[in-house]
Design a protein around this motif. Structure first.
Motif: not given
Length: 379
Positions: A41-44, A73-75, A100-101, A158-162
């Motif tokens: 979800f964080l990838n999205v 869509n299985f992680p 990431v997953e 999430a903040m780190g990826l963005i």
């Protein structure tokens, strides 16, 4: 584990403990499934939220926009089953998605095991784990605290990826983090784990201490702001919230303080300086792993969730160690950690590009000639 627990005794064999230890495998597998699903979800979130897109709906191929099937869509394993290519267009899908997953899944799994088996948190009742009856001890306080930490870790990732992608943090994400982390601590003071004071009784418990929760939030946010300004000398050169509140460097500073506020709320203001020093060291190591296009703030942003997870995992032994700043520590320990943090901008310094009008004369002339050469090449 069954073999290790049965050695040296004739009362039971490893086979007698397999079913008991199967519970541990089930807990670890379930935690990894939940953690890797959060990572998916964080990838999205990292892709859509900076582009003002909705994070709802099924995932789709970034090449042909075809919606992924449930099995694809299985992680982690879905990407491996497809061998990194879309089932429809057969174009490659970035390996960043399973990485990431897996990273989020492993971090949440380790933190979950450490807290469910009561291995990591200070001021918590402990029990011996060496015998065959090693079982998790779960109650409401453990579940609420674990949920709070999982949310904090997910928001930090999430903040780190963005920020790693060079995007400023979306306001929706910052607002969500404030509501979840600040509101969660004010409603459930149990998640404080450690007090905001420096001296408390040995049997201190956070249950019902709502006023202390307010003070914990205030001190954490003040510490995050102050230490963020200290790091700004290297990561946000030129930031000036007063004279240039909408400038790029000022936005970077606000994002830096927001990312630091997450471990400040979770771990407390006392150890924040030491946590940031460890995060700065991890940032240097990430320079060899992350893409070269990632700036220093992006590397530091990815180091924050890693540092947060490590701090939670080793929280109890660090809390008891004399060299680590925490409640009950000597003021000199806190001052030493703060002094070390003041030196971190020397190796976290972002390379600054100055406009030609503020460069020395010779450098400005070289800059103009380079621009002219590039214009000729483009034409």
């Amino acid at each position: 584990m069954a073999w290790w627990q049965s050695r040296g005794t004739s009362h039971y064999s490893p086979a007698d403990l397999y079913l008991t230890r199967l519970m541990d495998v089930t807990i670890a597998a379930w935690l990894f499934w939940i953690g890797s699903s959060i990572g998916s979800f964080l990838n999205v979130v990292a892709w859509r939220m900076p582009r003002n897109q909705s994070v709802n709906g099924r995932s789709y191929c970034p090449r042909c926009n075809t919606r992924l099937k449930a099995r694809d869509n299985f992680p982690v394993f879905g990407w491996l089953a497809l061998r990194g290519r879309c089932r429809t267009c057969r174009l490659p899908i970035s390996p960043r998605y399973p990485i990431v997953e897996a990273a989020v899944g492993i971090s949440i799994t380790l933190v979950g095991i450490a807290e469910i088996y009561r291995l990591s948190l200070p001021y918590q009742n402990q029990h011996w784990h060496g015998g065959p009856l090693w079982v998790p001890m779960v109650d409401q306080a453990v579940l609420v605290t674990l949920l709070y930490h999982v949310i904090a870790i997910a928001l930090s990732w999430a903040m780190g990826l963005i920020r790693m992608d060079g995007h400023p943090l979306p306001r929706r994400l910052s607002t969500t983090a404030a509501v979840m982390l600040v509101g969660g601590m004010l409603i459930f003071p149990t998640v404080m784990v450690v007090p905001w004071q420096m001296q408390v009784p040995a049997n201190w418990r956070a249950d019902g201490l709502h006023v202390d929760a307010v003070m914990r939030v205030i001190t954490a946010l003040v510490a995050a702001t102050f230490l963020g300004r200290c790091l700004a000398r290297g990561l946000c050169i030129g930031a000036d919230p007063k004279l240039d509140p909408l400038g790029k460097s000022t936005i970077r500073l606000i994002d830096l303080i927001t990312m630091i506020a997450v471990p400040a709320l979770v771990l407390g203001w006392q150890s924040l300086a030491a946590v940031l020093v460890v995060g700065a060291c991890i940032t240097l190591g990430l320079g060899r792993v992350l893409p070269k296009s990632t700036d220093m703030l992006g590397r530091f942003a990815i180091a924050m969730p890693i540092t947060l997870c490590l701090s939670i995992l080793f929280w109890r032994p660090l809390h008891a160690a004399g060299f680590w700043p925490s409640d009950g520590s000597s003021p000199w320990v806190l001052l030493t950690a703060a002094a070390l943090l003041l030196f971190t901008p020397t190796w976290l310094r972002e390379r600054q590009t100055l406009p030609p009008e503020v460069l020395p004369l010779e450098e400005a002339e070289d800059h103009d000639s380079d621009q002219a050469d590039s214009t000729v090449l483009e034409n």
